[in-house]
Design an enzyme around this catalytic site. Sequence first.
Site, short mmCIF file in Angstrom:
data_model
loop_
_atom_site.label_atom_id
_atom_site.label_comp_id
_atom_site.label_asym_id
_atom_site.label_seq_id
_atom_site.Cartn_x
_atom_site.Cartn_y
_atom_site.Cartn_z
N HIS A 351 0.83 -1.21 0.00
CA HIS A 351 0.00 0.00 0.00
C HIS A 351 0.86 1.26 0.00
CE1 HIS A 351 0.71 1.06 4.24
NE2 HIS A 351 0.56 -0.24 4.55
N CYS A 368 3.11 -4.74 6.81
CA CYS A 368 2.77 -4.52 5.41
C CYS A 368 4.02 -4.19 4.60
CB CYS A 368 1.77 -3.39 5.27
SG CYS A 368 0.11 -3.80 5.88
#
Length: 416
Positions: A351, A368
């Site tokens: 992301h 992440c």
Amino acid sequence: MVHRRKVIATAVGVVGAAAGLTIAGCSSSNKAKSGGGTAGSTPAAGSWQTPDTVPVSFTVSPQAGATKVSPTEPVTVAVEGGKLQSCSVVSGGKKIAGTVDTDSGTWKSTDDLAYGKKYTVTATIQDSTGATVKKTSTFTTLKPTHTAGITFQANGMSVLHTGGTYGMGQPVIVAFGHSVTDKDAAEKTIKVETSPSVEGKFHWVSNSIVHWRPAKYWAKGTTVKVSVNAFGVNLGSNVYGASNRSTHFKIGRQLLAVSDNNTKHTKVYIDGKLVRDMKCSNGRGGYTKGANGQSIHFWTQEGPHVVLSKEATHTMSSASYGLTDPSNPNYYAPEIVKLCTRISYSGEFLHAAPWNHSLGAANISHGCINLSETDAKWVYDNFIVGDVVDVHHTPKPLPLTDGLGDWTISFDKYGK
């Protein structure tokens, strides 16, 4: 003198046959007086006889009174000695379709039956005299304790779209609507056809969900057809398939992203060619305790991940994985994150992270793969469900069931 004889009607009883009628015509009752002929002579003028009735044989399968009949068993009606004019198989007002073979004088159903129903078979037959009679027979189909519907999944978060295009890591996923105890029987109902043809194996991730994958990643352009013929099949413990289902999908280009925890770069290869090299920042590592005392880690898990979904925005917070104490240095409040490509159920995404100024230099995320906005948009625009993101050089392996960890297991151990 000629006497009028009585007219006598006699029913000819034959199992499954039409009633016959025999009538004596007018003739002399006293041969001596009439001067008539001897026994066996030709009937006198004006007398007549009906032809003998040919016995009619009526056969039904399943046999009359049968119980626990499989709903896939065809219903057949056969007649000998007469002509089958029509046939109906009915339960509760619902009629089963079928066809008559005029040459053989048989009727055969073309529809499946239903579970737990009583069926009445009615046949209309014309015998050799032209008389019409109706014959009936009944039977009952088996009644499962439960029925299991069939769903094809792309992953645990979305269904597979028939005719869709998926990445090279997309396994075949069949979800039964009820727990399966006879897994061998269930697997036999599943047929996977691919072009080009490849070897594959089943792997049960739960008592109701089974995956199938080839030995290697799918080749570009492979077509995959899946059929599950579970209707009428006992999947164990009197659980039967609710219906038959089929689907098909296609593999697009081969896309593999390799995210290296050591170099802090994520490289993307399409059909074996490097097309993008992106600076990244992965999980910072380490452990802490959650609100319920559970162990929480902050590694980006190692191994091949499969893309599960894409979200333009996703609200993230440490509370989503059990960390609710604001005094914990790993705590963070809910925030909206853009251009998110999910690769695990536990919350690993590629992301955009415009706040992270350590891309390519340090791993400081909570797990992440942080990217620049430009790179995150390219990933969002170009990745599809089923693409593979392989994470290297972290000490925490991706579990099989945290997303689609099918490729974390060697093929010789897959399914065991």
